[in-house]
Design a protein around this motif. Structure first.
Motif, short mmCIF file in Angstrom:
data_model
loop_
_atom_site.label_atom_id
_atom_site.label_comp_id
_atom_site.label_asym_id
_atom_site.label_seq_id
_atom_site.Cartn_x
_atom_site.Cartn_y
_atom_site.Cartn_z
N PRO A 57 36.28 44.82 -35.84
CA PRO A 57 37.63 44.92 -36.58
C PRO A 57 38.54 43.78 -36.22
CG PRO A 57 37.32 46.51 -35.13
CD PRO A 57 35.95 46.05 -34.99
N ASP A 58 38.44 43.12 -35.20
CA ASP A 58 39.68 42.10 -34.71
C ASP A 58 39.06 40.80 -34.33
OD1 ASP A 58 37.90 42.82 -32.43
OD2 ASP A 58 39.52 42.65 -30.93
N GLN A 59 37.62 40.57 -34.44
CA GLN A 59 37.30 39.06 -34.39
C GLN A 59 35.81 39.17 -34.81
OE1 GLN A 59 37.58 38.22 -30.39
NE2 GLN A 59 36.34 39.70 -29.62
N ARG A 60 35.42 37.80 -35.45
CA ARG A 60 34.07 37.82 -35.88
C ARG A 60 33.43 36.50 -34.79
NH1 ARG A 60 35.99 35.76 -41.45
NH2 ARG A 60 37.45 34.91 -40.09
N ILE A 61 32.34 36.93 -34.13
CA ILE A 61 31.78 36.10 -33.22
C ILE A 61 30.34 35.77 -33.45
CG2 ILE A 61 31.24 35.87 -30.74
CD1 ILE A 61 33.41 37.87 -30.00
N VAL A 62 30.02 34.37 -33.34
CA VAL A 62 28.85 34.02 -33.56
C VAL A 62 28.50 32.98 -32.37
CG1 VAL A 62 28.72 34.03 -36.17
CG2 VAL A 62 29.05 31.81 -34.87
N TYR A 63 27.12 32.57 -32.14
CA TYR A 63 26.75 31.96 -30.90
C TYR A 63 25.67 31.03 -31.58
CZ TYR A 63 28.46 35.79 -28.54
OH TYR A 63 29.23 36.77 -27.98
N LEU A 64 26.00 29.59 -31.10
CA LEU A 64 25.25 28.59 -31.72
C LEU A 64 24.75 27.58 -30.41
CD1 LEU A 64 24.35 26.57 -34.21
CD2 LEU A 64 26.67 25.39 -33.60
N SER A 65 23.36 27.44 -30.93
CA SER A 65 22.74 26.33 -30.06
C SER A 65 22.11 25.39 -31.18
CB SER A 65 21.57 26.74 -29.36
OG SER A 65 20.67 25.69 -28.89
N GLY A 66 22.68 24.02 -31.24
CA GLY A 66 22.08 23.25 -32.29
C GLY A 66 23.18 22.60 -33.18
N ASP A 67 22.75 22.22 -34.37
CA ASP A 67 23.89 21.84 -35.42
C ASP A 67 23.95 22.91 -36.44
OD1 ASP A 67 23.58 19.66 -33.62
OD2 ASP A 67 22.46 18.36 -35.08
N ALA A 68 25.16 23.15 -36.75
CA ALA A 68 25.31 23.73 -38.14
C ALA A 68 26.95 23.42 -38.60
CB ALA A 68 25.68 25.28 -37.58
N TYR A 69 26.83 23.85 -40.04
CA TYR A 69 28.03 23.50 -40.78
C TYR A 69 28.53 24.90 -41.15
CZ TYR A 69 31.23 21.89 -44.54
OH TYR A 69 32.43 21.74 -45.44
N PHE A 70 29.82 25.15 -41.10
CA PHE A 70 30.43 26.66 -41.45
C PHE A 70 31.33 26.40 -42.24
CE2 PHE A 70 28.93 26.57 -36.91
CZ PHE A 70 28.36 27.81 -36.70
N GLN A 71 31.53 27.28 -43.39
CA GLN A 71 32.43 27.48 -44.66
C GLN A 71 32.66 28.95 -44.17
OE1 GLN A 71 29.85 25.98 -47.91
NE2 GLN A 71 31.86 24.91 -48.40
N VAL A 72 34.06 29.01 -43.39
CA VAL A 72 34.38 30.31 -43.05
C VAL A 72 35.27 31.02 -44.06
CG1 VAL A 72 35.54 31.71 -41.18
CG2 VAL A 72 34.22 29.46 -40.53
N ALA A 73 34.84 32.41 -44.18
CA ALA A 73 35.79 33.06 -45.22
C ALA A 73 37.09 33.42 -44.45
CB ALA A 73 35.06 34.34 -45.67
N LYS A 74 38.03 33.33 -45.25
CA LYS A 74 39.41 33.55 -44.91
C LYS A 74 39.65 35.07 -44.40
CE LYS A 74 41.46 29.47 -46.96
NZ LYS A 74 42.54 28.98 -47.95
N ASP A 75 40.19 35.07 -43.38
CA ASP A 75 40.51 36.74 -43.03
C ASP A 75 41.65 36.47 -41.63
OD1 ASP A 75 40.79 39.27 -41.92
OD2 ASP A 75 38.65 39.74 -42.20
N PRO A 76 42.76 36.47 -42.11
CA PRO A 76 44.04 36.19 -41.15
C PRO A 76 43.90 37.08 -40.00
CG PRO A 76 44.92 35.96 -43.26
CD PRO A 76 43.67 36.46 -43.45
N LYS A 77 43.10 38.50 -40.20
CA LYS A 77 43.33 39.55 -39.16
C LYS A 77 42.25 39.52 -38.32
CE LYS A 77 46.08 42.71 -42.03
NZ LYS A 77 46.05 44.13 -42.59
N ARG A 78 41.21 38.67 -38.71
CA ARG A 78 39.76 38.36 -37.86
C ARG A 78 39.57 37.13 -37.49
NH1 ARG A 78 35.12 42.27 -39.77
NH2 ARG A 78 35.46 41.05 -41.68
#
Length: 394
Positions: free
Chosen positions: A203-224
């Motif tokens: 509920p307070d943050q969104r975490i992902v883990y990456l090894s390699g290359d990736a392009y992110f288009q992050v959905a806006k969520d000021p609280k997380r």
């Protein structure tokens, strides 16, 4: 350059600057070493030999290999080192016996040196001995490089995701794969890359883990805030588009922003917080068309501009058609279109009229054309552009 005048082949092999030249092939390094060889021709053979030895190591380990291949390569190198040392000892024993017989009658030869041991015996070291030393040094460097890759593969990404019960996506194909996360974030995962994440974000943050290359288009969520963890860095955003290159076998990690802002932290400093609510360590802020390069060897973060900055989408796009327009206005249009800070003297530039059609030109070409017109030059410093000018053409 004086520091290199006493260097031998093995000294060059172990020198950090020399290694950087062989490995990265930067033009400035090539100019430096060419000038050095021209000024110190007696060392030319050692430099060329050291270059060949290092180049062989770097070319061999530049390709991706999996854990099994790494283990086999390590064992193979160890066997070669043991064999080389064993053969070297046997050869030295035979050579020692023969040289003891003719030590009185034969003069000292070139490429050989003699030392006296505590027992009083003379021990000779010829060119063959130094060749073996150089070979062992190069093999040691190769082992260190493989060990570093092995450490990063197992204690890097794998260490971050271990025991967390995450969903993992691995792109083993030759094409990009699009992954849509639960919060609406879209990730373009490049070939030979891995991404791990929870099925449901906290509920307070969104975490992902990456090894390699990736392009992110992050959905806006000021609280997380959205956090991308790699072996060395943590990238924190609220909602934006950015690219991350974090190959575990590479010597650099890169974060490049297309839209919005991101904050980048060193993984060790970020992980050192006592809990998720603790104060976040000082990071580096990136804005559109900026990129951060993290050098693994020095643990330094460096901010610069993207290789090919792109115009940031806007409701009021620029045409870049100018007729007797003050140079200050031209620079302001470029600054707003690419959202890059341009530092210049407005009083000097406003009196410089510019007539030019710059539409369709890459940003750096726009700057080069403008600087030629107003007799100026530009420089990229810490992700910003600085314009130097004494005035306009008379």
């Amino acid at each position: 350059m004086d520091q290199y005048q006493e260097y031998t082949l093995e000294d060059f092999v172990l020198d950090a600057r020399f290694q950087g030249w062989v490995r990265h092939q930067e033009a400035t390094d090539a100019v430096f070493w060419k000038q050095y060889i021209d000024e110190n021709p007696l060392q030319a053979d050692d430099i060329r030999s050291a270059h060949k030895l290092l180049d062989g190591v770097y070319r061999h380990y530049r390709t991706e290999i999996d854990e099994v291949e790494i283990d086999l390569e390590i064992q193979g190198l160890l066997e070669r080192v043991r064999t080389e040392k064993l053969l070297g000892l046997r050869t030295e024993e035979k050579e020692y016996g023969r040289r003891e017989e003719r030590i009185v009658s034969e003069p000292l030869k070139l490429n050989e040196s003699r030392v006296v041991s505590e027992s009083g015996r003379s021990v000779w070291f010829g060119s063959a001995f130094w060749t073996r030393v150089a070979a062992c040094l190069v093999l040691a460097i190769g082992l260190g490089w493989i060990g570093w890759r092995y450490y990063r593969f197992n204690d890097g990404y794998n260490g971050l995701v271990s025991g967390k019960g995450l969903v993992e996506r691995v792109n083993t194909s030759g094409k990009q794969q699009v992954i849509k996360l639960a919060d609406g974030t879209q990730v373009v995962l490049y070939p030979q890359s891995r991404l791990s994440f929870a099925e449901t974000f906290q509920p307070d943050q969104r975490i992902v883990y990456l090894s390699g290359d990736a392009y992110f288009q992050v959905a806006k969520d000021p609280k997380r805030p959205f956090l991308v963890h790699t072996t060395d860095l943590v990238t924190k955003v609220l909602g934006t588009s950015f690219f991350v290159r974090a190959q575990d076998a590479s010597d650099k990690t890169l974060v490049e922003v297309r839209e919005g802002k991101v904050s980048v932290f060193k993984q060790k400093e970020f992980a050192a917080r006592k809990n998720a609510q603790a104060k976040t360590p000082n990071g580096m802020v990136l804005t559109p068309n900026q990129k951060l390069i993290f050098e693994h060897a020095s643990s330094e973060m460096r901010r610069t501009l993207s290789d090919n900055p792109e115009i940031v989408p806007s409701d009021n796009p620029k045409t870049f058609e100018f007729v007797n327009t003050p140079a200050s206005s031209v620079l302001t249009d470029i600054e707003e279109a690419y959202q890059i800070d341009i530092i210049f003297d407005r009083d000097v530039m406003k009196g410089c009229p510019v007539t030019a059609s710059l539409g369709g030109q890459p940003m750096f070409s726009k700057l080069s054309i403008l600087c030629e017109v107003i007799e100026a030059r530009y420089e990229v410093l810490d992700g910003k552009i600085v314009i130097y000018s004494r005035g306009c053409k008379s």
